[in-house]
Design an enzyme around this catalytic site. Structure first.
Site, PDB file in Angstrom:
ATOM      1  N   CYS A  81      -7.272 -27.634  12.708  1.00  0.00           N
ATOM      2  CA  CYS A  81      -8.501 -28.409  12.883  1.00  0.00           C
ATOM      3  C   CYS A  81      -8.277 -29.909  12.701  1.00  0.00           C
ATOM      4  CB  CYS A  81      -9.580 -27.910  11.920  1.00  0.00           C
ATOM      5  SG  CYS A  81     -10.236 -26.290  12.373  1.00  0.00           S
ATOM      6  N   CYS A 107     -13.427 -27.815   8.388  1.00  0.00           N
ATOM      7  CA  CYS A 107     -12.142 -27.204   8.044  1.00  0.00           C
ATOM      8  C   CYS A 107     -11.042 -28.258   7.938  1.00  0.00           C
ATOM      9  CB  CYS A 107     -11.767 -26.160   9.096  1.00  0.00           C
ATOM     10  SG  CYS A 107     -10.232 -25.297   8.738  1.00  0.00           S
ATOM     11  N   CYS A 157      -7.703 -27.366   7.816  1.00  0.00           N
ATOM     12  CA  CYS A 157      -6.416 -26.735   8.127  1.00  0.00           C
ATOM     13  C   CYS A 157      -5.624 -27.604   9.112  1.00  0.00           C
ATOM     14  CB  CYS A 157      -6.617 -25.330   8.690  1.00  0.00           C
ATOM     15  SG  CYS A 157      -7.120 -25.265  10.426  1.00  0.00           S
ATOM     16  N   ASP A 176       0.842  -1.193   0.000  1.00  0.00           N
ATOM     17  CA  ASP A 176       0.000   0.000   0.000  1.00  0.00           C
ATOM     18  C   ASP A 176       0.879   1.245   0.000  1.00  0.00           C
ATOM     19  OD1 ASP A 176       0.937   0.247   2.565  1.00  0.00           O
ATOM     20  OD2 ASP A 176      -0.936  -0.266   3.537  1.00  0.00           O
ATOM     21  N   GLY A 233      -0.044   5.975   3.004  1.00  0.00           N
ATOM     22  CA  GLY A 233      -0.787   7.178   3.365  1.00  0.00           C
ATOM     23  C   GLY A 233      -1.708   6.981   4.549  1.00  0.00           C
ATOM     24  N   PHE A 234      -2.345   5.816   4.618  1.00  0.00           N
ATOM     25  CA  PHE A 234      -3.265   5.550   5.729  1.00  0.00           C
ATOM     26  C   PHE A 234      -2.515   5.518   7.054  1.00  0.00           C
ATOM     27  CE2 PHE A 234      -5.246   2.567   8.693  1.00  0.00           C
ATOM     28  CZ  PHE A 234      -6.478   3.167   8.856  1.00  0.00           C
ATOM     29  N   ASP A 247      -8.195  -7.181   1.395  1.00  0.00           N
ATOM     30  CA  ASP A 247      -7.207  -7.407   2.447  1.00  0.00           C
ATOM     31  C   ASP A 247      -7.792  -6.891   3.753  1.00  0.00           C
ATOM     32  OD1 ASP A 247      -5.548  -4.846   3.675  1.00  0.00           O
ATOM     33  OD2 ASP A 247      -6.559  -4.380   1.789  1.00  0.00           O
ATOM     34  N   GLN A 264     -11.540   7.694  -4.013  1.00  0.00           N
ATOM     35  CA  GLN A 264     -11.989   8.235  -2.735  1.00  0.00           C
ATOM     36  C   GLN A 264     -13.384   8.858  -2.906  1.00  0.00           C
ATOM     37  OE1 GLN A 264     -10.845   7.854   0.223  1.00  0.00           O
ATOM     38  NE2 GLN A 264      -8.816   6.992  -0.171  1.00  0.00           N
ATOM     39  N   GLY A 303     -10.958   4.383   1.478  1.00  0.00           N
ATOM     40  CA  GLY A 303     -11.736   5.272   2.324  1.00  0.00           C
ATOM     41  C   GLY A 303     -13.018   4.682   2.862  1.00  0.00           C
ATOM     42  N   HIS A 345      -5.465 -21.195  11.236  1.00  0.00           N
ATOM     43  CA  HIS A 345      -6.882 -21.525  11.025  1.00  0.00           C
ATOM     44  C   HIS A 345      -7.643 -20.365  10.400  1.00  0.00           C
ATOM     45  CE1 HIS A 345     -10.989 -22.766  11.475  1.00  0.00           C
ATOM     46  NE2 HIS A 345     -11.218 -21.575  12.013  1.00  0.00           N
TER      47      HIS A 345
END
Length: 372
Positions: free
Chosen positions: A313, A308, A310, A90, A93-94, A270, A193, A220, A339
């Site tokens: 699990c 699941c 994974c 990214d 800026g955030f 994300d 934005q 935003g 998980h």
């Protein structure tokens, strides 16, 4: 970057994105690796257990520590971290906005103080790209003027004006560098934005999507508005975005948010939620959220989620996870993170399969039925 749409089901899209480092099938959730690592995991966990084709790194944090020039000397993010698939970074800026109490937004960039040592820095559209060239990320986000919600009309007007101006500077700088042979495998995304105001979103999307970016993001959101406001804004904005380029919704969110925004035409997501919530004891399952620290799991010998597959699990009980969390054992953070990310990544694969089969609406209804 190569981009193709494999199938549409209503507005929902199953697409393929090819970068220099991986082939990404969408819808896709990108685990967040803020400082070059997904918290509690290493590159082997990612490559052998979870197998994401792309993760997210943070320009602001990597610039401050260990420094983008150091990472460049180490061969870029892929070599430095030993994660050899794609990175999206990214703009930073955030973080400059949210982590510093002393931020000044100027017409040519953002001045901020480091949250680490208070040192003063300035991000400009060109500076942000130079940092990301050093990181050698596959997808680079450009600098934008983020607005916290609620915001005044005047603040939103200034935000979209700056965002468009910085976008023009960014794309011109990037294409000029590519003509010189630099950044040929680094793709560049703009960020739309406008808050939850439809007219501002239309202006921002229209202005940005006229420019020659490789993809477009909706920024935003998830900054104070309601879920319905977020969904309405996304539904209104996506028709202004090019059909033939990736659509990315930044920093969102819950499994429900992903399902709803795929339905509205978004390809990429994300969020820190699956990793952060894992560390705090909240685990996502096919039937909803589980608070693993609750006393009722103390003697529960069942796996966390019977659906699941994974590592966690397949091998460990709710009772064991409850014990690890209560003991603050480091092993808990790894098992819980594996998980939660496995759940998110699997949910995206299931959504893609539903779209390919023309059954996304049915899949969406089943998703909610399991939680009822």
């Amino acid at each position: 970057m190569d981009f193709s749409i494999d199938k549409k089901d209503g507005k929902a899209r199953a697409c393929t994105i090819k970068t220099a480092h991986s082939t990404i099938q969408t819808p896709v959730f990108m685990p967040v690796g803020t400082v070059g690592a997904v918290k509690a995991l290493d590159a082997t966990d990612l490559k052998e257990l979870l197998k994401p084709e792309i993760i997210l790194g943070n320009t602001y944090h990597l610039y401050l520590r260990p420094g983008d020039e150091l990472i460049a000397k180490q061969g870029g993010l892929h070599n430095f971290t030993q994660y050899n698939k794609s990175f999206l970074t990214d703009s930073g800026g955030f973080q400059a906005f949210s982590l510093s109490d002393n931020v000044k937004i100027e017409e040519d960039g953002i001045i901020f103080r480091s949250h680490i040592d208070g040192s003063k820095h300035k991000f400009t559209p060109q500076k942000v790209l130079d940092i990301q060239y050093n990181l050698n990320s596959d997808i680079m986000m450009i600098l934008d003027d983020l607005v916290a919600l609620p915001a005044t009309k005047e603040r939103l007007t200034n935000s979209i004006k700056r965002t468009t101006q910085w976008a023009k500077e960014s794309i011109n700088y990037h294409r000029a560098n590519q003509q010189k042979g630099k950044g040929l495998t680094n793709n560049i995304f703009a960020i739309i934005q406008g808050g939850t105001d439809k007219e501002f979103r239309k202006i921002s999307a229209t202005e940005l999507c006229e420019l020659d970016f490789d993809g477009f993001a909706i920024g935003g959101l998830s900054v104070g508005e309601s879920n319905n406001q977020m969904y309405d804004t996304v539904e209104y904005t996506t028709p202004f975005m090019p059909e033939n380029k990736p659509r990315y919704l930044m920093g969102v969110g819950t499994p429900e948010d992903l399902i709803e925004n795929i339905y509205r035409g978004v390809d990429m997501f994300d969020c820190v939620m699956p990793t952060r919530n894992a560390r705090n004891g909240t685990l996502f399952t096919s039937f909803g959220k589980v608070n693993i620290k609750a006393a009722r799991y103390k003697e529960d010998s069942q796996p966390l989620d019977n659906e699941c597959q994974c590592l966690t699990c397949k091998n460990y009980s709710r009772a064991y996870l409850n014990h690890l969390f209560r003991a603050r054992e480091i092993t808990y953070f790894r098992l819980a993170t594996i998980h939660n990310l496995h759940y998110y990544l699997t949910l995206m694969k299931q959504a893609r399969e539903a779209i390919l089969n023309g059954k996304y609406e049915e899949f969406r209804k089943e998703f909610y039925a399991k939680r009822s």
